[in-house]
Design an enzyme around this catalytic site. Structure first.
Site, mmCIF file in Angstrom:
data_model
loop_
_atom_site.group_PDB
_atom_site.id
_atom_site.type_symbol
_atom_site.label_atom_id
_atom_site.label_comp_id
_atom_site.label_asym_id
_atom_site.label_seq_id
_atom_site.Cartn_x
_atom_site.Cartn_y
_atom_site.Cartn_z
ATOM 1 C CG ASN A 119 -0.202 -0.005 2.543
ATOM 2 O OD1 ASN A 119 1.006 -0.193 2.594
ATOM 3 N ND2 ASN A 119 -0.932 0.182 3.617
ATOM 4 C CE LYS A 120 3.726 2.014 4.601
ATOM 5 N NZ LYS A 120 2.983 0.807 4.906
#
Ligand SMILES: Cc1ncc(COP(=O)(O)O)c(C=O)c1O
Length: 313
Positions: A119-120
């Site tokens: 998700n980064k």
């Protein structure tokens, strides 16, 4: 800069408004997270609260650039210098963010960490990176992550206690390809955030996250809005879900998790963080989000917020 070496009995000042990994890293070493409240605008550690919490047992500061907003690094560094404290920057959510002195997070000469979960801003699938303070620290980290082998040692030679914290070659290859397109990835996130910001500016009861302030610039990790206190945040989340839109109450204050309460923390100790936890929510957010998708989320959010207001008494 003092080298870190936090362990049993050391106290490290940190934020309760964070992902639990930051405080857990202290607990693994037997160090104690000493939480202080956050600034209501940035949601990062309030430097005055940090200063007030320093005692003889304080060994360091572990500030977090939460939601990609840079911590008050100049003020926190001054505090650390005054008391001889080490600093570990948790920049896991903030790759590309710029601080109040115009410096990119992770480049101030402290140990700084970045995370590359899926998700980064950029990903290697799992894993992350630590930025060392100097060549000696880099050599030690390279050895410790590799079962205690120095760079020039053979596979079965070890001269210290080490771990297997290696990033796999496959993950590293993905990461290198991600670095090549990082500017585009960051721009795409900023573009989605800007679409949200424009639309939410006219939605009463919803405060959009700030994108920049002076020289500070957010790196967009999540898109978290704050609802007015009188609005039933959980009802708003339910309404969005009924319309097929996932959102999330975001982010819990970690001092209230069972394993951290065991250290003596309780509700009410950090009112700013706890209020942010009670009234904030993360909206759908990803780099490829279209204008129509953002529009739809904002339209449903606006009517859900309207419906979630308390009626006339
Ligand atoms: C604030 C913060 N610290 C640390 C981490 C690192 O977590 P992990 O070790 O699970 O990648 C993350 C990642 O989600 C994070 O958001």
């Amino acid at each position: 800069m003092r080298r870190l070496g936090w362990g049993e009995g050391d106290e490290v000042i940190t934020s309760p408004f964070t992902f639990v990994a930051s405080a857990n890293s202290l607990l693994y070493e037997g160090a104690k997270p000493v939480f202080v409240d956050v600034d209501p605008e940035t949601l990062d550690i309030d430097p005055d609260a940090a200063a007030a919490a320093v005692t003889d047992r304080t060994q360091g500061l572990l500030p977090i650039d939460i939601f990609g907003w840079p911590a008050a690094w100049p003020e926190l560094e001054a505090l650390a210098a005054k008391h001889g404290l080490g600093i570990l920057e948790d920049s896991c959510e903030a790759l590309g963010a710029v601080d109040s002195e115009g410096r990119m997070v992770g480049t101030r000469g402290n140990f700084a960490t970045f995370a590359f979960y899926a998700n980064k801003q950029m990903t290697t699938g799992e894993g992350g990176m630590i930025v060392p303070t100097d060549a000696d620290a880099a050599a030690r980290l390279r050895s410790e992550r590799n079962q205690g082998r120095a760079v020039d040692m053979g596979w079965l030679d070890h001269d210290r206690l080490g771990f297997n914290y290696r990033l796999s070659d496959v993950a590293a290859a993905i990461g290198l390809a991600q670095v090549e397109k990082l500017p585009r990835l960051l721009e795409a996130r900023a573009a989605v955030a800007s679409m949200y910001g424009e639309r939410l500016a006219s939605v009463p009861g919803v405060t959009a996250p700030m994108a920049a302030r002076g020289r500070e610039v957010r790196s967009w990790f999540v898109y978290v809005v704050r609802l007015d206190d009188a609005i039933d945040r959980n009802a708003v989340i339910d309404t969005l879900r009924e319309h097929g839109i996932d959102s999330k109450d975001y982010l819990p204050s970690i001092h209230l998790f069972p394993h951290i309460r065991e250290l003596g923390y309780r509700e009410g100790q950090f009112p700013v963080a706890e209020a942010a936890s009670a009234h904030s929510m993360a909206l759908p957010f990803f780099p490829g989000m279209t204008e129509e998708q953002v529009e739809r989320v904002c339209t449903v959010l606006a009517s859900a917020v309207d419906a979630g207001r308390p009626g006339p008494t």
